[in-house]
Design a protein around this motif. Structure first.
Motif, PDB file in Angstrom:
ATOM      1  N   MET C  51       0.819  -1.209   0.000  1.00 34.84           N
ATOM      2  CA  MET C  51       0.000   0.000   0.000  1.00 34.84           C
ATOM      3  C   MET C  51       0.855   1.261   0.000  1.00 34.84           C
ATOM      4  O   MET C  51       2.016   1.257   0.388  1.00 34.84           O
ATOM      5  CB  MET C  51      -0.932   0.002   1.208  1.00 34.84           C
ATOM      6  N   ASP C  52       0.228   2.317  -0.457  1.00 34.93           N
ATOM      7  CA  ASP C  52       0.813   3.641  -0.403  1.00 34.93           C
ATOM      8  C   ASP C  52       0.883   4.045   1.071  1.00 34.93           C
ATOM      9  O   ASP C  52      -0.100   3.899   1.798  1.00 34.93           O
ATOM     10  CB  ASP C  52      -0.108   4.590  -1.182  1.00 34.93           C
ATOM     11  N   SER C  53       2.005   4.578   1.530  1.00 33.58           N
ATOM     12  CA  SER C  53       2.114   4.874   2.959  1.00 33.58           C
ATOM     13  C   SER C  53       1.226   6.046   3.374  1.00 33.58           C
ATOM     14  O   SER C  53       0.948   6.230   4.562  1.00 33.58           O
ATOM     15  CB  SER C  53       3.571   5.103   3.365  1.00 33.58           C
ATOM     16  N   LEU C  54       0.761   6.845   2.414  1.00 33.03           N
ATOM     17  CA  LEU C  54      -0.199   7.907   2.749  1.00 33.03           C
ATOM     18  C   LEU C  54      -1.562   7.331   3.137  1.00 33.03           C
ATOM     19  O   LEU C  54      -2.362   8.007   3.782  1.00 33.03           O
ATOM     20  CB  LEU C  54      -0.367   8.876   1.562  1.00 33.03           C
ATOM     21  N   ASP C  55      -1.822   6.088   2.746  1.00 34.07           N
ATOM     22  CA  ASP C  55      -3.103   5.451   3.069  1.00 34.07           C
ATOM     23  C   ASP C  55      -3.043   4.628   4.356  1.00 34.07           C
ATOM     24  O   ASP C  55      -4.027   3.987   4.726  1.00 34.07           O
ATOM     25  CB  ASP C  55      -3.527   4.523   1.917  1.00 34.07           C
ATOM     26  N   MET C  56      -1.901   4.615   5.018  1.00 36.95           N
ATOM     27  CA  MET C  56      -1.762   3.784   6.224  1.00 36.95           C
ATOM     28  C   MET C  56      -2.455   4.417   7.428  1.00 36.95           C
ATOM     29  O   MET C  56      -2.385   5.634   7.623  1.00 36.95           O
ATOM     30  CB  MET C  56      -0.287   3.604   6.565  1.00 36.95           C
ATOM     31  N   HIS C  57      -3.095   3.588   8.230  1.00 37.16           N
ATOM     32  CA  HIS C  57      -3.641   4.004   9.514  1.00 37.16           C
ATOM     33  C   HIS C  57      -2.832   3.352  10.628  1.00 37.16           C
ATOM     34  O   HIS C  57      -1.959   2.525  10.372  1.00 37.16           O
ATOM     35  CB  HIS C  57      -5.120   3.605   9.606  1.00 37.16           C
ATOM     36  N   ASP C  58      -3.169   3.721  11.847  1.00 39.29           N
ATOM     37  CA  ASP C  58      -2.420   3.189  12.988  1.00 39.29           C
ATOM     38  C   ASP C  58      -2.433   1.666  13.016  1.00 39.29           C
ATOM     39  O   ASP C  58      -1.447   1.044  13.395  1.00 39.29           O
ATOM     40  CB  ASP C  58      -3.013   3.740  14.299  1.00 39.29           C
ATOM     41  N   GLN C  59      -3.571   1.090  12.596  1.00 38.16           N
ATOM     42  CA  GLN C  59      -3.633  -0.376  12.626  1.00 38.16           C
ATOM     43  C   GLN C  59      -2.573  -1.001  11.716  1.00 38.16           C
ATOM     44  O   GLN C  59      -1.995  -2.039  12.027  1.00 38.16           O
ATOM     45  CB  GLN C  59      -5.026  -0.856  12.200  1.00 38.16           C
ATOM     46  N   HIS C  60      -2.303  -0.345  10.561  1.00 39.59           N
ATOM     47  CA  HIS C  60      -1.266  -0.880   9.673  1.00 39.59           C
ATOM     48  C   HIS C  60       0.102  -0.780  10.322  1.00 39.59           C
ATOM     49  O   HIS C  60       0.918  -1.691  10.233  1.00 39.59           O
ATOM     50  CB  HIS C  60      -1.265  -0.102   8.348  1.00 39.59           C
TER      51      HIS C  60
END
Lengths: 162, 162, 162, 162
Positions: C51-60
């Motif tokens: 995934m794109d790191s801009l789309d990461m949330h804390d869970q990732h």
């Protein structure tokens, strides 16, 4: 597609061997090159020879000419070493196949940066489909009749005889 | 060489911008691609447009058609986006230039691994030299008349209309 | 080799999709990149996220941190998007793994001409083997402690905070 | 950056010559490789030699050792042919420079598909920054002390002596 690609080796298909540190022959790169073109129909590919064209004898040239004769297609591209492409073209021309036969090759192997191989393959595949029956050499974005071409070894280019 | 290459953009010429992380347009890759062919004579290159063909309007297509008319050469290759190449071809055909005009493009940008761009450029440059006057699209190792071709968007290939 | 490579996506692993004309994610390029190094022993490779790191949330980020904990190796390289590598590094650092964990990425995807991806992978794999336990970002031929680094988005480079 | 890169030739830097059809030496590829890393500060690059390491004599190895001594940097990467990297490392070690000196090279030239050169350069540049003073060979994603390494010529890999 009424087109056949015959591999015979040459610079186009030379591959680096990390163990001996030299350029030689292994599996042909041509199937991978053809895949990039994303063709609608598979084209026939014949891995006939894998050799430096300076090492070819008359028997090899006759073998290539025979492969042109026995191919069911009317249009043929031969990937060949540049150093003796004219001699092979002459042997093929003397066999009078009544087909369109285009020899091409490369000055830089397919897998080396800046190679002309993929360009030349595309160029030759168009030429083989569009030219009338005869034997031609296609290099340097130009079509040459087989009996009016020579390799200028200093410049690394094919040019007309005169 | 009586041949002119006109760049208009499209996937062929898209380049990665490391700052915004997107594919866009910068200097055309075509001069570098042409250098690989090691031609005997320089070919005319016109950097006319640099745009996605989905963004083209009629004025752009007329601009391309006008560039074909004003080019001193009889044989022309246009590097174009694949999505609307047929529309541009139609505008050019209606102008009745009496020249051989071949549109090509790429499914993968020139500078990305496995690109078809260099193959297509070679193919189109042979086709433009060998075909009679008319307007054609050359993709997937095939020549299509401008009025008998469509892009199959699911397969990522050009094919005949029927 | 006491080393584990964890893929999470990012520019390093973006691949061109010829059908939609965009860069996205498919099979990771990292196994092919690792094969080039001709290692004596296979290294563990975990394809955790793409995934794109801009789309990461804390869970990732917690998922990545958990993967570091559960890896049997003491030395870990994480291939990550550059835009939020620091945030993920912080989450990992707070978990206090007592391992050497090096995040790296790329400014140009692996499969695009001129990519920094292979260089960065080599650099990070040496850093992960040689640094003491801690969390680091390795980019631009430099090792940064996770809490003293920022991405200069205008320049496309990582630099110290001050 | 307190780091110097010294080129001496070897497979890493071999380039294809289209006129004679052989791999040889021309301008070093290392500046182009370094540019891909997008470093914050320029690194010193010394084009000392451009030769096959099988052709090196003691004088060449002393010349390399002297270049390490005269470099103002404390951390040095030497790009070297793989066949005699150990012999050169020994000459350098005997000179007792009190610097961190890392020799690396490649099994496939930088400009050939699938090359390990860029990976190795990144790996060696991290190793040279992080290791204590000493002489090392960095290949195959591994750091070897200069006196505990041999090239396994059949496998094309470096390994410990035992």
């Amino acid at each position: 597609m009424n087109l056949c690609i015959i591999a015979t080796g040459g610079t186009f298909d030379k591959r680096y061997d990390p163990i001996n540190g030299e350029l030689g022959f292994a599996d042909s790169v041509i199937p991978a090159a053809l895949a990039r073109a994303r063709m609608n129909a598979e084209v026939d590919f014949v891995a006939l020879l894998a050799m430096d064209s300076l090492d070819m004898h008359d028997q090899h040239r006759r073998q290539i000419s025979d492969a042109c004769a026995s191919a069911p297609q009317q249009h043929i591209v031969i990937v060949h070493g540049t150093d003796t492409a004219q001699q092979t073209a002459q042997v093929i021309a003397q066999a009078a196949h009544q087909k369109t036969i285009v020899l091409t090759g490369a000055m830089v192997p397919y897998e080396i940066d800046g190679s002309d191989a993929l360009f030349n393959l595309g160029f030759a595949m168009a030429a083989a489909q569009l030219l009338p029956a005869g034997v031609y050499i296609a290099m340097n974005a130009q079509v040459f009749p087989w009996d009016d071409v020579r390799k200028n070894r200093q410049a690394g280019r094919f040019e007309r005889n005169r």
